[in-house]
Design a protein around this motif. Structure first.
Motif, mmCIF file in Angstrom:
data_model
loop_
_atom_site.group_PDB
_atom_site.id
_atom_site.type_symbol
_atom_site.label_atom_id
_atom_site.label_comp_id
_atom_site.label_asym_id
_atom_site.label_seq_id
_atom_site.Cartn_x
_atom_site.Cartn_y
_atom_site.Cartn_z
ATOM 1 N N ASP A 150 0.825 -1.203 0.000
ATOM 2 C CA ASP A 150 0.000 0.000 0.000
ATOM 3 C C ASP A 150 0.863 1.258 0.000
ATOM 4 N N VAL A 151 0.197 2.386 -0.183
ATOM 5 C CA VAL A 151 0.901 3.658 -0.304
ATOM 6 C C VAL A 151 1.657 4.007 0.970
ATOM 7 N N GLU A 152 1.084 3.700 2.144
ATOM 8 C CA GLU A 152 1.761 4.045 3.392
ATOM 9 C C GLU A 152 3.043 3.245 3.580
ATOM 10 N N THR A 153 3.045 1.986 3.176
ATOM 11 C CA THR A 153 4.267 1.184 3.248
ATOM 12 C C THR A 153 5.347 1.789 2.356
ATOM 13 N N LEU A 154 4.946 2.194 1.159
ATOM 14 C CA LEU A 154 5.887 2.820 0.229
ATOM 15 C C LEU A 154 6.393 4.145 0.792
ATOM 16 N N GLU A 155 5.492 4.920 1.393
ATOM 17 C CA GLU A 155 5.877 6.213 1.945
ATOM 18 C C GLU A 155 6.843 6.045 3.119
ATOM 19 N N ALA A 156 6.613 5.067 3.966
ATOM 20 C CA ALA A 156 7.522 4.813 5.080
ATOM 21 C C ALA A 156 8.911 4.450 4.563
ATOM 22 N N HIS A 157 8.963 3.650 3.507
ATOM 23 C CA HIS A 157 10.251 3.279 2.920
ATOM 24 C C HIS A 157 10.953 4.508 2.337
#
Length: 283
Positions: A150-157
């Motif tokens: 999801d977008v939040e996982t990508l954003e955290a990375h």
């Protein structure tokens, strides 16, 4: 409910929005060579590089990836406002045989230690300094065996790897040395480009930017907003938060923010009233 994904050890993919612009014509190479901080003339067909488009005073108008598709055609893509890129380029298109055409392309971000080996198809397969690739084109495709995230996982990375976003961590008041992007966006051997003077002067003097983008790590969930103030141990304001995300895999909140250069890293700070560890960006 699926288990949290750590993109430092697992390959994952997520569709993202990026503005895409074709710059073409007999003068395209010479024009971009004078406007972008990267050595556009040195790109081979299919090769990409990250670059800045600067104001004459050296502040950042756009943070882009540039790809040469052919001798006279280049593609610029950005996660910032494409209209700003177009307007900025048009201001300098005097007696220049160049066309600017917005492309309605999709983008799939693939991140993880072996992202470059994933089976993908697209017009452009562009590397990302954060570790991974972006697949761009009218219909980009990634193999079904790549885990969807999801977008939040990508954003955290993105935040954990210290990769800034245009319009969020970078705006038209930011100078390149503050954002930590100079090593992979600026060529100091290509010759003149708009905004070069400030970048070259600061590089020759060392780390003289008044503030630097830093990584902030909070234990557990932290309710942060862009613009939240960062305070030092004595309570004095030392910076400001620019972006944040919940890192479910690590069980912590990560953020980026600008901190005064006088504050030595690593250091304990507070933001939104919560304690955090501030460190230099990983590079």
């Amino acid at each position: 409910m699926s288990a949290p994904v750590d993109l430092t050890s697992t390959v994952g993919a997520c569709a993202v929005e990026r503005g895409v612009l074709a710059v073409a014509g007999p003068d395209a190479e010479a024009f971009l060579q004078g406007q972008l901080s990267q050595d556009v003339a040195g790109l081979t067909e299919g090769q990409s590089a990250w670059s800045l488009i600067l104001q004459p005073q050296g502040r950042i108008d756009a943070f882009v990836r540039v790809t040469r598709q052919s001798r006279d055609r280049f593609i610029l893509d950005t996660d910032g406002a494409l209209e700003q890129v177009i307007a900025r380029l048009q201001r300098f298109m005097l007696r220049t045989d160049v066309s600017l055409d917005r492309l309605h392309w999709g983008c799939i971000a693939v991140r993880g230690p072996s992202a470059a080996r994933a089976a993908v198809s697209g017009e452009i397969i562009g590397p990302v300094p954060a570790g991974g690739i972006d697949v761009l084109g009218p219909s980009p495709q990634v193999s079904g065996d790549v885990l969807a995230v999801d977008v939040e996982t990508l954003e955290a990375h993105r935040i954990k790897t210290g990769f800034p976003r245009m319009g969020v961590d970078i705006d038209d008041r930011t100078i390149p040395a503050e954002a930590g992007v100079v090593p992979f966006t600026v060529s100091f051997t290509k010759g003149c480009f708009t905004g070069q003077e400030l970048v070259a002067r600061m590089d020759s003097r060392g780390s003289t930017a008044p503030r630097h983008l830093r990584l902030l790590t909070f234990a557990g969930r932290a309710d942060l907003s862009r613009g939240d103030r960062i305070a030092g141990a004595d309570g004095a304001e030392v910076g400001v938060v620019t972006s944040s995300a919940w890192d479910a895999a690590a069980g912590e909140t990560v953020a980026l923010g600008y901190v005064k250069r006088s504050v030595e890293m690593p250091v304990q700070v507070r933001a939104a009233g919560l304690p955090a560890q501030a460190t230099a960006l990983p590079r």
